[in-house]
Design a protein around this motif. Structure first.
Motif, short mmCIF file in Angstrom:
data_model
loop_
_atom_site.label_atom_id
_atom_site.label_comp_id
_atom_site.label_asym_id
_atom_site.label_seq_id
_atom_site.Cartn_x
_atom_site.Cartn_y
_atom_site.Cartn_z
N THR A 95 0.81 -1.43 -0.08
CA THR A 95 0.11 -0.01 -0.31
C THR A 95 0.93 1.31 0.00
O THR A 95 2.21 1.44 0.27
CB THR A 95 -0.93 0.00 1.09
OG1 THR A 95 -1.81 1.07 0.97
CG2 THR A 95 -0.21 0.07 2.56
N ASP A 101 0.51 5.61 1.10
CA ASP A 101 -0.39 6.78 1.53
C ASP A 101 -0.25 8.05 0.68
O ASP A 101 0.41 8.01 -0.50
CB ASP A 101 -0.02 7.03 2.83
CG ASP A 101 1.24 7.72 3.14
OD1 ASP A 101 1.94 8.03 2.46
OD2 ASP A 101 1.77 7.66 4.50
N GLY A 102 -0.97 8.88 0.90
CA GLY A 102 -0.70 10.41 0.25
C GLY A 102 0.50 11.03 0.10
O GLY A 102 0.92 11.83 -0.70
N GLN A 103 1.39 10.74 1.04
CA GLN A 103 2.90 11.33 1.06
C GLN A 103 3.54 10.20 0.41
O GLN A 103 4.92 10.57 -0.02
CB GLN A 103 3.15 11.43 2.49
CG GLN A 103 2.71 12.62 3.35
CD GLN A 103 1.19 12.25 3.82
OE1 GLN A 103 1.08 11.09 4.24
NE2 GLN A 103 0.14 13.22 3.69
#
Length: 57
Positions: free
Chosen positions: A32, A34-36
């Motif tokens: 996965t 994340d947004g960063q």
């Protein structure tokens, strides 16, 4: 993927699986991001939650 206490505040964290990494030994690991752009694998995941189901704490 669902972690029971990975959020900075110690609360549960759930993330959608982006991809599966397949090794030459035929092992699959869920990945996965994340947004960063932080990438996490499933080695430390507490549970896999099917789409549309609520995580169990």
């Amino acid at each position: 993927m669902h972690w029971k206490d990975e959020d900075p505040g110690g609360t549960p964290l759930t993330a959608q699986v982006l991809a599966a990494l397949i090794t030459s030994q035929r092992w699959a690991t869920a990945i996965t991001v994340d947004g960063q752009g932080y990438v996490q694998d499933a080695d430390s995941v507490d549970a896999f939650i099917p789409p549309g189901e609520d995580p169990v704490s």
